[in-house]
Design a protein around this motif. Structure first.
Motif, mmCIF file in Angstrom:
data_model
loop_
_atom_site.group_PDB
_atom_site.id
_atom_site.type_symbol
_atom_site.label_atom_id
_atom_site.label_comp_id
_atom_site.label_asym_id
_atom_site.label_seq_id
_atom_site.Cartn_x
_atom_site.Cartn_y
_atom_site.Cartn_z
ATOM 1 N N ASP A 269 84.301 -76.177 -38.494
ATOM 2 C CA ASP A 269 83.671 -74.952 -37.889
ATOM 3 C C ASP A 269 83.656 -73.802 -39.061
ATOM 4 O O ASP A 269 82.743 -73.107 -38.999
ATOM 5 C CB ASP A 269 84.873 -74.423 -36.995
ATOM 6 C CG ASP A 269 84.504 -73.060 -36.216
ATOM 7 O OD1 ASP A 269 83.208 -73.167 -35.789
ATOM 8 O OD2 ASP A 269 85.227 -72.073 -36.236
ATOM 9 N N ARG A 270 84.706 -74.074 -39.870
ATOM 10 C CA ARG A 270 84.618 -72.947 -41.151
ATOM 11 C C ARG A 270 83.289 -73.326 -42.014
ATOM 12 O O ARG A 270 82.916 -72.350 -42.978
ATOM 13 C CB ARG A 270 85.582 -73.143 -41.884
ATOM 14 C CG ARG A 270 87.041 -72.598 -41.232
ATOM 15 C CD ARG A 270 88.213 -72.595 -42.340
ATOM 16 N NE ARG A 270 88.700 -73.938 -42.400
ATOM 17 C CZ ARG A 270 89.511 -74.274 -41.675
ATOM 18 N NH1 ARG A 270 90.074 -73.820 -40.677
ATOM 19 N NH2 ARG A 270 90.198 -75.613 -42.094
ATOM 20 N N GLU A 271 82.705 -74.484 -42.018
ATOM 21 C CA GLU A 271 81.400 -74.845 -42.687
ATOM 22 C C GLU A 271 80.330 -74.375 -42.251
ATOM 23 O O GLU A 271 79.243 -74.211 -42.804
ATOM 24 C CB GLU A 271 81.492 -76.440 -43.070
ATOM 25 C CG GLU A 271 82.560 -76.909 -43.789
ATOM 26 C CD GLU A 271 82.625 -78.411 -43.958
ATOM 27 O OE1 GLU A 271 81.485 -79.053 -43.826
ATOM 28 O OE2 GLU A 271 83.588 -78.991 -44.148
ATOM 29 N N TYR A 272 80.128 -74.253 -40.779
ATOM 30 C CA TYR A 272 78.856 -74.315 -39.981
ATOM 31 C C TYR A 272 78.969 -72.561 -39.581
ATOM 32 O O TYR A 272 79.388 -72.423 -38.577
ATOM 33 C CB TYR A 272 78.659 -75.184 -38.757
ATOM 34 C CG TYR A 272 78.491 -76.505 -39.335
ATOM 35 C CD1 TYR A 272 77.042 -76.962 -39.418
ATOM 36 C CD2 TYR A 272 79.390 -77.452 -39.655
ATOM 37 C CE1 TYR A 272 76.619 -77.968 -39.920
ATOM 38 C CE2 TYR A 272 79.122 -78.698 -40.047
ATOM 39 C CZ TYR A 272 77.736 -79.050 -40.059
ATOM 40 O OH TYR A 272 77.163 -80.068 -40.551
ATOM 41 N N HIS A 273 78.405 -71.776 -40.629
ATOM 42 C CA HIS A 273 78.560 -70.333 -40.142
ATOM 43 C C HIS A 273 77.596 -70.058 -39.046
ATOM 44 O O HIS A 273 77.698 -69.198 -38.414
ATOM 45 C CB HIS A 273 78.247 -69.598 -41.557
ATOM 46 C CG HIS A 273 79.082 -69.863 -42.601
ATOM 47 N ND1 HIS A 273 80.534 -69.719 -42.633
ATOM 48 C CD2 HIS A 273 78.767 -70.611 -43.856
ATOM 49 C CE1 HIS A 273 80.865 -70.006 -43.896
ATOM 50 N NE2 HIS A 273 80.070 -70.471 -44.382
ATOM 51 N N GLY A 274 76.336 -70.600 -38.911
ATOM 52 C CA GLY A 274 75.521 -70.364 -37.684
ATOM 53 C C GLY A 274 76.041 -71.020 -36.305
ATOM 54 O O GLY A 274 75.170 -70.624 -35.320
ATOM 55 N N ARG B 274 79.461 -72.201 -33.747
ATOM 56 C CA ARG B 274 80.766 -72.251 -33.406
ATOM 57 C C ARG B 274 81.080 -73.525 -32.959
ATOM 58 O O ARG B 274 80.376 -73.819 -31.732
ATOM 59 C CB ARG B 274 81.251 -71.053 -32.712
ATOM 60 C CG ARG B 274 81.140 -69.753 -33.150
ATOM 61 C CD ARG B 274 81.724 -69.526 -34.618
ATOM 62 N NE ARG B 274 83.200 -69.914 -34.619
ATOM 63 C CZ ARG B 274 84.123 -69.174 -34.433
ATOM 64 N NH1 ARG B 274 83.740 -67.745 -34.132
ATOM 65 N NH2 ARG B 274 85.412 -69.523 -34.594
#
Length: 572
Positions: free
Chosen positions: A400-405, A407
């Motif tokens: 989740d912390r890697e995919y900013h666009g 959640r």
């Protein structure tokens, strides 16, 4: 061309069944079942892979890969042909009956010498199955159900199979010189759950090049009818495809006419007559003068009848013409409205793709949120544990912390037990972002027990969505026998969404039941129930089914912004 994965999957699954009923190794059969599922869900077309490439697919070893290469090269798999020869053709016919199964098919053949559907029906009517071990009254009922399902399915094919073929044909014919417009029509354009035949429409001044190209397409196995205005072919799988070519200025009228449904067309023709007009596939004409009024676009045809354009998914004569005349047609939910998928699986349980691959594909689809909902421990064959679930949660949080666009939500698919209970205690469930709950067993409970079971699940404070609510598998398993209106009322009362499962084998809820549930004030989740990255694209079929049920964006929780969705998931 359509991917060949599904035909290879079916062949390997057949081999697994045949190994079992001929007394072969159960572990070998299971290995072929796993390989079949893995190939069916693989993202790339296996026709383009060599043996080495096939071995990179999970659960596909050297022996299976070699057999697949053999089949793709020759059209046959010697191992399958060998075991087929050891089983009477009649037994294979019986195996095709849903709810019967390979072992019972063999028992019927060996003990009662039944080798055809006709003989089986006669034996049922005469009560000859009741003396056989393992064949009681309930088994008889199940077999009759299976026969009815098989007969109802007839030569119809799943929506996705027809769609893949139709889109290939449209692409091929669109490339023919002189093509001004090309589209599929009929029940496929209306997104019916199964398709009897495919209608293709072309707008062109000269039909000859299209008829010739159509009969030469690789899908064509037999020319049924050939003509200047209409040509019909049958594919190798037995599906009929009809091509019609209309003048470009008749495109709109032709598309409206050949999309149907018949009942909808009768209603629009009655409206035309009321307005002193005549509607046909060639246009809308003035009755007195015979002059063509409009025909180039569907929008023009409907407008001249005093109606807005009616989406194809509504054209079933369920009040859409009256609603259009009153300006009351719903603004239907569309694929672009879907912000996320709330029911998906990974290879931690029965999925085929790793978590990272599923998440990456979801991000490529442009979702703003995405839920991972692997099975909970009561489905013991999945071997889920508390520790595995918590470890997956940590991986989800890290991704989740890697995919900013986008959640990521960590969820679970709970199993609704025979008494309506679910797998984990409430305290453990508090840690999940979303809980889908589904029935996976005990399908033959009484209607009263099934109803109590589903209502109790709805009332659970941590259950957010009832997955594939009737458990049906189209053409193979009938829906649960229960009081659906009681379940719908419970969902509305408790703030529990009902799933529109997008898998083409399920499409559950059906469009008719969506309409019923909507009248109770229920909210819905359109989910893929994906078990591989390729299944995520099934969302389109769930959206089509939701449209047939007259759903709007506001009815569907996974079209909502994340803040509104989270508020709903709290069941406050």
């Amino acid at each position: 061309m359509a991917r060949r994965n599904k035909e290879v999957e079916a062949l390997l699954q057949e081999y697994a069944d045949l190994v079992l009923i001929t007394g072969g190794d159960a572990f070998k059969a299971r290995a072929y079942e796993k390989a079949a599922r893995a190939i069916g869900g693989h993202h790339a077309d296996v026709a383009g892979l060599d043996a080495e490439g096939l071995r990179e697919i999970p659960n596909v070893g050297k022996s299976i890969a070699d057999k697949v290469v053999e089949y793709l090269r020759t059209g046959q798999m010697a191992a399958v042909e060998d075991v087929r020869d050891r089983i009477p053709a009649g037994v294979r016919e019986l195996m095709a009956i849903p709810t019967l199964g390979p072992k019972k098919a063999v028992a019927l053949y060996e003990e009662l010498h039944i080798s055809s559907l006709t003989e089986l029906v006669a034996a049922l009517d005469e009560g000859r199955l009741r003396d056989m071990k393992g064949f009681g009254p309930k088994t008889e009922d199940n077999i009759r159900h299976g026969i009815a399902l098989m007969r109802a399915a007839g030569d119809r094919v799943p929506l996705n199979a027809a769609m893949e073929l139709a889109e290939d044909i449209v692409a091929d014919l669109s490339a023919v010189t002189g093509c001004e417009r090309c589209a599929y029509a009929g029940s496929l354009r209306r997104m019916r759950e199964t398709i009897g035949d495919i209608d293709i429409l072309v707008a062109a001044d000269d039909s000859a090049p299209f008829m010739e190209a159509f009969t030469r397409l690789p899908h064509t196995a037999e020319i049924v009818v050939g003509g200047a205005k209409k040509t019909s072919v049958r594919t190798a799988e037995g599906l009929q495809v009809d091509l019609r070519v209309v003048p470009p200025d008749s495109w709109g009228a032709g598309l409206q006419y050949f999309t149907g449904s018949r009942a909808h067309n009768i209603r629009t023709r009655e409206l035309a007559v009321h307005n002193r007009l005549k509607l046909s596939e060639y246009g809308l004409f003035d009755t007195e003068t015979g002059e063509k009024v409009v025909s180039k676009s569907e929008e023009e045809v409907y407008a001249r009848l005093g109606l807005p354009w009616i989406p194809p998914t509504l054209r079933e004569d369920r009040g859409e013409v009256r609603a259009g005349a009153r300006g009351e047609l719903p603004h239907l939910v569309g694929e672009k409205d879907i912000r996320g998928d709330l029911h998906t699986h990974t290879d931690l349980t029965d999925g085929l793709s790793p978590l990272e691959d599923m998440v990456r594909t979801a991000a490529e689809l442009g979702y703003t949120y995405y839920a991972v909902t692997d099975h909970a421990p009561d489905l013991y064959m999945q071997r889920m544990t508390d520790e595995k679930a918590l470890a997956q949660r940590e991986r989800v949080r890290a991704l989740d912390r890697e995919y900013h666009g986008m959640r990521l939500l960590h969820g679970t698919e709970l199993n609704i037990g025979p008494d309506g209970g679910v797998d984990w205690p409430e305290g453990f469930l508090e840690g999940f972002d979303i809980c889908v709950a589904s029935v996976h067993s005990h399908f033959n409970q009484s209607p009263e027990a099934q109803t109590r079971r589903l209502v109790k699940a709805c009332e659970h404070p941590r259950v957010n969505v009832i997955g594939h609510p009737t458990t049906r598998i189209i053409g193979k398993r009938p829906p649960l026998d229960l009081d659906l209106d009681a379940v719908f009322a419970a969902c509305a009362r408790t703030g529990t969404a009902l799933e529109v499962n997008s898998h083409p084998d399920r499409l559950d809820l059906s469009d008719e039941n969506i309409l019923r549930a909507k009248r109770h004030g229920v909210k819905f989740a359109i989910d893929s129930d994906a078990h591989s990255v390729t299944h995520l694209a099934y969302m389109r079929y769930g959206v089509g089914t939701a449209q047939r049920g007259w759903l709007t964006k506001d009815d569907v929780i996974n079209t909502w912004p994340l803040t509104r969705l989270r508020a709903f998931l709290r069941k406050a």
